[in-house]
Design a protein around this motif. Structure first.
Motif, mmCIF file in Angstrom:
data_model
loop_
_atom_site.group_PDB
_atom_site.id
_atom_site.type_symbol
_atom_site.label_atom_id
_atom_site.label_comp_id
_atom_site.label_asym_id
_atom_site.label_seq_id
_atom_site.Cartn_x
_atom_site.Cartn_y
_atom_site.Cartn_z
ATOM 1 N N MET A 262 12.517 11.475 -1.199
ATOM 2 C CA MET A 262 12.305 10.067 -0.861
ATOM 3 C C MET A 262 12.978 9.662 0.455
ATOM 4 S SD MET A 262 10.256 8.538 -2.949
ATOM 5 C CE MET A 262 10.647 6.807 -2.688
ATOM 6 N N CYS B 105 7.907 2.812 -1.239
ATOM 7 C CA CYS B 105 7.813 2.506 -2.675
ATOM 8 C C CYS B 105 6.678 1.513 -2.947
ATOM 9 C CB CYS B 105 9.140 1.946 -3.190
ATOM 10 S SG CYS B 105 10.477 3.158 -3.208
ATOM 11 N N GLU C 222 8.805 7.736 -7.334
ATOM 12 C CA GLU C 222 9.362 9.046 -7.683
ATOM 13 C C GLU C 222 8.466 9.769 -8.679
ATOM 14 O OE1 GLU C 222 13.922 7.329 -7.220
ATOM 15 O OE2 GLU C 222 13.153 7.902 -9.198
ATOM 16 N N SER D 23 10.753 1.976 -7.267
ATOM 17 C CA SER D 23 11.379 3.256 -6.897
ATOM 18 C C SER D 23 11.044 4.319 -7.935
ATOM 19 C CB SER D 23 12.895 3.085 -6.779
ATOM 20 O OG SER D 23 13.227 2.061 -5.866
#
Length: 512
Positions: free
Chosen positions: A225, A236, A156, A152
């Motif tokens: 996201m 991811c 990001e 994750s």
């Protein structure tokens, strides 16, 4: 700037006996634990499960005596920060892990707090590893610093860097390993780690600032996201696979660029370096960009050049002239086929630069190098004059233009010299000026062509070692033959003779 203090709290493993001998034989594994869900899961997995810490064993248990925990209290959230510290202390006591706590305090001049806090954490981890390795005698390269970054976080970071306009290095996002820093949870999402903790009944700490979408990461996490995940629930892992490819390709290009950089490098000193601009211009643009970035980082590792800075430098290289002011005040300048980078401190001291003839070059310390062409008049004993200047002990030298390749001795030019004129090519001369370099050798005037180390000449002249870096050395080119060590000796190969028609007068004077 942040200030840091350190505190150790060691908890014995229940039922453990003297582990000193074992610890001396095992390299430390430092877990960076904030108390959040991801780092709490890292601690539990390190104690009870198997992890790949990139030590060649693959997924395997970590010997308990190798494990150490680092917690940094940034004091950014008041009592909540102290609560995080208390939680980590209790967790380490529960699992019998040695704990080091560092306290960081940020003032109003810390700038980007998030970046400054990250630098503090990694600096603390490296410091802790050094101390542990010194205590146990373990090699530092065998130690590991484990962070709890997840897939994750990786996705990001990829999107954040894409928004900011990063190149391949930024888009490769978070690597699995960088030196001794490893990220064993990079294939798991934050949600999967939360589920792991819930199954094991292990609480964790929540950071309320993670909801503040004024931070780019939080904006990407809470606004971007979820939208992307509507089209690809495995986003991811998908982005993670792309990051692996980009990372491998970036590493390969970095290796090629480092080799190309070395082939372009002509001179390097503290705060300054010189590249062959023609060779750089001939390189593929993807390599040339990286060479420029490498040069900037060699001058100032903390500099943050953007693509526009790199492109401006390459534009100057393509044009064969020009200058650019880069981040951290670095000056990049193209002259005479060379690209020179100089930090502000290097420009204040002895420079590494070309001097045109005629011309003047500031040397720092209130000094100036002056270079002037001089036609040898009929009947002038230029050899005698050169000897007189050398004998007078002044910081002055006369050298032969033809010996340097900037004047010829054919009949037309001899005729020009007899009329007191300076040939055109002698007015286009340039010489390189920098300081003494290890391995410098010259043929000192008066030694009949025998060579000698410049360091030996400086020693014979009783110039203190601490002052030698400030002695100007005039050369034919960066890394080229030594023409004159100012105030010490000229080179026999460039001395004036009876055939000299054009000489160059080199003088170090006080700057006006």
């Amino acid at each position: 700037m942040p200030t840091v203090s350190q505190h150790y709290g060691h908890h014995a493993v229940p039922g453990a006996v003297d582990e000193t001998r074992t610890r001396q034989q095992a390299a430390p594994v430092v877990l960076m634990v904030s108390g959040g869900a991801d780092s709490t899961a890292l601690l539990l997995m390190a104690c009870t499960s198997k992890l790949d810490i990139q030590d060649g064993r693959g997924v395997a248990p970590i010997a308990r005596e190798r494990l150490h925990v680092l917690h940094v209290n940034h004091h950014l959230r008041g009592k909540a920060s102290d609560g995080d510290e208390a939680f980590v202390r209790e967790l380490c006591a529960q699992y019998g892990l040695p704990l080091c706590v560092e306290h960081a305090y940020f003032d109003g001049e810390s700038g980007n707090i998030e970046a400054a806090a990250r630098e503090v954490r990694y600096a603390a981890a490296r410091r802790y590893v050094r101390e542990l390795c010194a205590q146990t005698g373990a090699p530092r390269t065998a130690a590991r610093i484990c962070t709890a970054h997840t897939s994750s976080d990786r996705a990001e970071t990829f999107l954040m860097n894409a928004i900011k306009g990063s190149g391949p290095a930024g888009l490769s996002s978070i690597p699995r390993r960088r030196n001794i820093v490893v990220r064993p949870l990079l294939d798991l999402t934050h949600g999967e780690l939360v589920g792991y903790l819930q199954v094991h009944g292990q609480p964790w700490r929540e950071d309320e600032s993670n909801e503040d979408i004024s931070y780019l990461r939080n904006y990407v996490r809470h606004r971007v996201m979820p939208v992307v995940a509507q089209r690809n629930a495995s986003v991811c892992k998908t982005i993670g696979a792309a990051c692996e490819i980009l990372g491998d390709e970036d590493a390969f290009l970095s290796q090629l660029s480092a080799q190309a950089f070395r082939s372009c490098l002509r001179k390097e000193a503290a705060g300054a370096l010189v590249l062959d601009a023609r060779r750089l211009a001939a390189a593929e643009v993807v390599i040339a960009r990286r060479i420029v970035r490498l040069a900037i980082k060699r001058i100032d590792p903390g500099a943050r050049p953007e693509m526009r800075h790199v492109e401006r430098v390459l534009s100057c290289v393509a044009e064969g002239t020009g200058s650019v002011t880069l981040p951290a005040g670095i000056d990049a300048r193209v002259e005479f086929g060379m690209l020179a980078f100089k930090a502000p401190a290097a420009r204040e001291g002895l420079v590494a630069d070309w001097i045109t003839i005629p011309g003047r070059l500031p040397l720092g310390g209130g000094r100036m190098l002056v270079a002037e062409p001089m036609a040898v008049e009929p009947g002038c004993d230029i050899v005698r004059r050169a000897r007189e200047l050398a004998a007078a002990g002044e910081v002055t030298a006369l050298v032969d233009a033809a010996a340097l390749g900037f004047a010829d001795s054919d009949s037309e030019r001899i005729l020009a010299g007899s009329r007191g004129e300076i040939p055109a090519e002698a007015r286009l001369a340039r010489l390189w000026v920098d300081g003494p370099a290890p391995g410098d050798v010259m043929c000192p005037l008066g030694m009949s062509g025998r060579s000698k180390k410049v360091s030996d000449l400086l020693g014979e002249a009783r110039i203190p070692v601490s002052e030698r870096a400030g002695v100007p050395v005039v050369r034919t080119a960066p890394g080229g033959a030594v023409v004159w060590v100012a105030g010490v000796r000229a080179d026999e190969r460039f001395k004036c003779t009876a055939a000299t028609r054009v000489a160059y007068l080199l003088r170090v004077v006080d700057a006006d």
